[in-house]
Design an enzyme around this catalytic site. Structure first.
Site, PDB file in Angstrom:
ATOM      1  N   HIS A  68       0.832  -1.219   0.000  1.00  0.00           N
ATOM      2  CA  HIS A  68       0.000   0.000   0.000  1.00  0.00           C
ATOM      3  C   HIS A  68       0.864   1.266   0.000  1.00  0.00           C
ATOM      4  O   HIS A  68       0.440   2.305   0.499  1.00  0.00           O
ATOM      5  CB  HIS A  68      -0.943   0.048   1.206  1.00  0.00           C
ATOM      6  CG  HIS A  68      -1.720  -1.208   1.426  1.00  0.00           C
ATOM      7  ND1 HIS A  68      -2.974  -1.422   0.894  1.00  0.00           N
ATOM      8  CD2 HIS A  68      -1.408  -2.352   2.099  1.00  0.00           C
ATOM      9  CE1 HIS A  68      -3.409  -2.629   1.242  1.00  0.00           C
ATOM     10  NE2 HIS A  68      -2.464  -3.218   1.968  1.00  0.00           N
ATOM     11  N   SER A  89      14.877  21.284 -16.513  1.00  0.00           N
ATOM     12  CA  SER A  89      13.660  22.053 -16.750  1.00  0.00           C
ATOM     13  C   SER A  89      14.046  23.328 -17.482  1.00  0.00           C
ATOM     14  O   SER A  89      15.150  23.847 -17.315  1.00  0.00           O
ATOM     15  CB  SER A  89      13.021  22.387 -15.406  1.00  0.00           C
ATOM     16  OG  SER A  89      12.254  23.555 -15.502  1.00  0.00           O
ATOM     17  N   LYS A 110      16.115  21.407 -11.333  1.00  0.00           N
ATOM     18  CA  LYS A 110      15.421  20.165 -11.664  1.00  0.00           C
ATOM     19  C   LYS A 110      16.295  19.131 -12.386  1.00  0.00           C
ATOM     20  O   LYS A 110      17.138  19.469 -13.197  1.00  0.00           O
ATOM     21  CB  LYS A 110      14.189  20.443 -12.544  1.00  0.00           C
ATOM     22  CG  LYS A 110      13.059  21.149 -11.849  1.00  0.00           C
ATOM     23  CD  LYS A 110      12.445  20.359 -10.696  1.00  0.00           C
ATOM     24  CE  LYS A 110      11.580  19.219 -11.176  1.00  0.00           C
ATOM     25  NZ  LYS A 110      10.382  19.691 -11.858  1.00  0.00           N
ATOM     26  N   GLU A 164       9.262   8.251 -17.171  1.00  0.00           N
ATOM     27  CA  GLU A 164       7.899   8.766 -17.354  1.00  0.00           C
ATOM     28  C   GLU A 164       7.377   8.426 -18.749  1.00  0.00           C
ATOM     29  O   GLU A 164       6.216   8.067 -18.935  1.00  0.00           O
ATOM     30  CB  GLU A 164       7.875  10.281 -17.143  1.00  0.00           C
ATOM     31  CG  GLU A 164       8.105  10.684 -15.696  1.00  0.00           C
ATOM     32  CD  GLU A 164       8.385  12.179 -15.573  1.00  0.00           C
ATOM     33  OE1 GLU A 164       7.475  12.973 -15.835  1.00  0.00           O
ATOM     34  OE2 GLU A 164       9.535  12.537 -15.241  1.00  0.00           O
TER      35      GLU A 164
END
Ligand code: ARG
Length: 459
Positions: free
Chosen positions: A156, A277, A283, A290
């Site tokens: 979980h 970024s 970043k 992704e």
């Protein structure tokens, strides 16, 4: 350009309809398989005395010269051709004259395309298996390097029990090993030659389908000519296997993304597999993972396209089946791209073992082991479970952890607690004491490493 089937028509095909009908722009990638299929068909026709040996030689030389020219970039696909089969046949006739027109004896495009796609998928699946092998090697290397490094295992997404990083990674290795099994199974069922089924009912010529099947590396022939040209179940099977590989890659990607975040910081991806970024200078984004996660949806979509194309088409061939190609090509291309970046992304990632260990120290992940401690001293497991639950609640209230709670506090809950409990619930002991087969304990992890290593070697 006059169509090969022009005989019974009095008008030319409408331009839009012609473009709509043509599959050359995507099926041209099967040129090699089409030529290979034709070469064995011509050899069979000659062996059976259906065409002369001299004609067979001319046809074969012509086909080989076409193959060479395509591969050398000297021959480009003529946009007017309806598909790769028509293109190669008309190019052959251009080169060797009327003899080329004999090639299509005892054959139809329906069995031709059914052969081509099988040959194509056989080659591509082999490449995909090689790519998965590289990924398994990357996983194995990291697992070997982190055999005893402890991290929290989750259920979980809540810290659950301590495990080793190797054990976690090896779980993915097992999935990819099964994926290879699924690919091989599907290829095994697919590897029967439909060549010679002709349009749908077979032929009046005395052909030898076993001969072409063997020449093309098939394990046998499809026994029903209608089935041979009608089904694409092998595409569905392979695409389901591709979709499942993407599922595994996607779950792995999700973890890579989480682990790279400041919240976890369990790993750091190599600069060569991350991006920055355009506005936030700090970043470092896990774009590759992704994208793999995102592209999974695309491969699922391809599978659904394939299933839907087949649904409701009567036997035998229908032009709907031309729609099998773009979706299966897309799913192969996408999967290969993903695997090509995934393996090196895994082998170059830096594992931040200290952060993993620190995270494992929080969250009472040794609570099960504390309950087991009581159970081994005679308390029934359910009672032990409840007692430890109360101890955890006490710790949370008093800002304590199990490892540092004083023995006198433990004894308020049970007299069975003794000094040895601290040793029993250290993270290292928790892992070391996992002795069951398939557990996170070192013996099991080593067994898994050996299993994966042998699997890779035998591939
Ligand atoms: N381009 C077609 C396909 O991909 C080849 C088979 C065409 N057969 C036919 N009878 N029109 O399915």
């Amino acid at each position: 350009m006059e169509k090969m089937w022009a005989g019974r028509f009095s008008k030319e095909l409408n331009k839009e309809a012609d473009d709509f009908n043509s599959s050359l722009r995507f099926d041209c990638r099967m040129y090699k398989q089409d030529i290979t299929g034709s070469l064995s068909h011509a050899a069979m026709l000659a062996k059976q005395g259906i065409i002369s040996a001299a004609d067979c030689e001319k046809i074969s030389d012509g086909l080989c010269s076409i193959l060479e020219d395509i591969e050398a970039g000297r021959l480009s696909f003529d946009a007017d051709a309806e598909d790769i089969h028509m293109f190669i046949e008309s190019e052959l006739t251009k080169r060797i004259g009327d003899v080329g027109k004999r090639l299509h004896t005892a054959r139809s495009r329906n069995d031709q395309v059914a052969v081509d796609i099988r040959l194509y998928l056989r080659d591509e699946t082999e490449e995909i298996i090689t790519l998965i092998k590289s990924l398994l090697e990357a996983i194995l290397e990291q697992a070997q390097a982190h055999k005893t490094d402890i991290m929290p295992g989750y259920t979980h997404l809540q810290r659950a029990q301590p495990i080793t990083f190797a054990h976690h990674l090896l779980a993915y290795a097992m999935m990819f090993i099964r994926d290879i099994g699924r690919l091989k199974d599907a290829v095994g069922r697919m590897n029967y030659s439909p060549l010679g089924s002709c349009a749908l009912s077979g032929t009046t010529y005395d052909t030898d389908r076993y001969y072409t099947a063997e020449k093309l590396g098939f394990d046998g022939i499809t026994l029903n000519s209608i089935d041979g040209v009608s089904d694409r179940d092998f595409c569905v099977e392979l695409m389901s296997a591709f979709a499942l590989i993407m599922t595994h890659l996607s779950r792995f990607s999700e973890e890579i993304i989480l682990w790279s975040s400041w919240e976890f910081k369990f790993i750091e991806l190599d600069d060569s597999f991350t991006t920055g970024s355009s506005i936030m200078p700090q970043k470092k984004n896990p774009d590759m993972a992704e994208l793999v996660r995102g592209k999974t949806g695309r491969v699922y979509g391809d599978l659904f396209t394939m299933l839907t194309v087949l649904k409701g088409t009567p036997l035998a061939y229908n032009k709907d089946m031309q729609e099998d190609k773009e979706c299966i090509f897309d799913s192969i291309d996408t999967l290969k791209q993903c695997l090509k970046v995934f393996a090196p992304m895994i082998s170059t990632m830096r594992v931040l073992t200290n952060n993993m260990h620190t995270a494992a120290q929080k969250g009472f992940i040794n609570a099960t082991d504390l309950a087991d401690y009581l159970t081994k001293k005679g308390m029934p497991f359910r009672t032990a479970y409840k007692t430890v639950g109360q101890i955890v609640a006490f710790c949370i209230e008093n800002n304590l952890v199990l490892e540092t709670m004083p023995i006198k506090d433990y004894n308020k809950y049970s007299e069975l607690f003794q000094e040895d409990l601290y040793d029993e619930i250290s993270l290292e002991t928790c892992v070391a004491k996992r002795i069951s087969a398939g557990s996170t304990g070192i013996e099991s992890v080593e067994k898994q490493i050996a299993y994966v290593g042998t699997f890779i070697q035998k591939l």
